[in-house]
Write a protein that holds these residues in place. Structure first.
Motif, short mmCIF file in Angstrom:
data_model
loop_
_atom_site.label_atom_id
_atom_site.label_comp_id
_atom_site.label_asym_id
_atom_site.label_seq_id
_atom_site.Cartn_x
_atom_site.Cartn_y
_atom_site.Cartn_z
N GLY A 93 0.80 -1.21 0.00
CA GLY A 93 0.00 0.00 0.00
C GLY A 93 0.84 1.26 0.00
O GLY A 93 1.96 1.28 -0.49
N ALA A 101 -0.48 9.18 6.93
CA ALA A 101 -1.59 8.26 6.61
C ALA A 101 -1.00 7.00 5.98
O ALA A 101 -0.05 7.07 5.19
N ASP A 103 -2.39 3.44 4.09
CA ASP A 103 -3.50 2.67 3.52
C ASP A 103 -2.90 1.50 2.76
O ASP A 103 -2.07 1.69 1.86
N GLU A 105 -3.36 -3.12 1.81
CA GLU A 105 -4.20 -4.31 1.80
C GLU A 105 -3.36 -5.53 2.12
O GLU A 105 -2.16 -5.57 1.85
N GLN A 120 -8.61 -4.74 3.87
CA GLN A 120 -8.19 -3.35 3.67
C GLN A 120 -7.88 -2.72 5.03
O GLN A 120 -8.68 -2.83 5.96
N TYR A 121 -6.75 -2.05 5.13
CA TYR A 121 -6.34 -1.36 6.36
C TYR A 121 -6.21 0.13 6.05
O TYR A 121 -5.70 0.52 5.00
N SER A 122 -6.65 0.95 6.98
CA SER A 122 -6.49 2.40 6.87
C SER A 122 -6.11 2.92 8.24
O SER A 122 -6.83 2.69 9.22
N LYS A 124 -2.85 5.37 10.64
CA LYS A 124 -1.93 6.49 10.76
C LYS A 124 -0.68 6.02 11.50
O LYS A 124 -0.78 5.27 12.48
N GLY A 138 -5.37 1.98 13.39
CA GLY A 138 -6.47 2.40 12.54
C GLY A 138 -7.55 1.35 12.47
O GLY A 138 -7.81 0.64 13.45
N TRP A 140 -9.67 -1.83 10.00
CA TRP A 140 -9.56 -2.83 8.93
C TRP A 140 -10.96 -3.26 8.52
O TRP A 140 -11.89 -3.19 9.31
#
Length: 157
Positions: A93, A101, A103, A105, A120-122, A124, A138, A140
């Motif tokens: 990612g 940030a 982001d 996967e 999916q991970y998002s 900080k 964050g 998932w």
């Protein structure tokens, strides 16, 4: 008087990241807390070569085709995959070093599970967590299985 220069920003955060991925409370009975044991790197892009007056020295931000977050890991307790006690996955990612940030996967070994199983991970990056170590935290989402939650992991340096 003494002028103190600020420390330069780190170009990368690499190594063993340990933590856990916790399902949302609605899924706590059917989805286990998964350990995070990632060998992963966050790599800031290199600034372009200086090419004359007026040229920008800012590094280009990463894109999906040039990942700046990448790594791999495994589960050694994958009891739900018959005949496969170990399940491998890759991480890929983008880390934006300007905003921190992150982001990315997680994709599992397609020979063992469906190619559609992507998490999916998002989150900080906190360069200095509570104990001074870098931390990524964050949320998932596993859209295929309809579950989600939170995660946090710490770089072991």
């Amino acid at each position: 008087s003494i002028i103190m220069a600020s420390a330069p920003a780190r170009r990368h955060y690499s190594g063993l990241w340990l933590g856990s991925a916790v399902p949302a409370e609605a899924f706590a009975q059917e989805v286990a807390v998964n350990p995070i044991q990632w060998s992963a790197s966050l790599l800031a892009p290199s600034p372009p070569e200086h090419s004359g007056a007026g040229s920008s020295t800012a590094a280009p931000l990463p894109t999906a085709s040039t990942p700046s977050f990448f790594g791999a890991g495994f589960f050694d307790d994958a009891g739900d995959i018959p005949g496969s006690p170990v399940l491998f996955y890759t991480l890929r990612g983008i880390w934006n070093p300007e905003t921190n940030a992150v982001d990315f996967e997680k994709r599992y070994d397609a020979s063992k599970v469906s190619e559609d199983l992507v998490v999916q991970y998002s989150g900080k990056l906190s360069p200095s967590g509570v104990d001074g170590q870098p931390v990524i935290s964050g949320t998932w989402v596993n859209k295929l299985e309809g579950v989600y939650g939170t995660f946090a992991c710490r770089l072991e340096e």
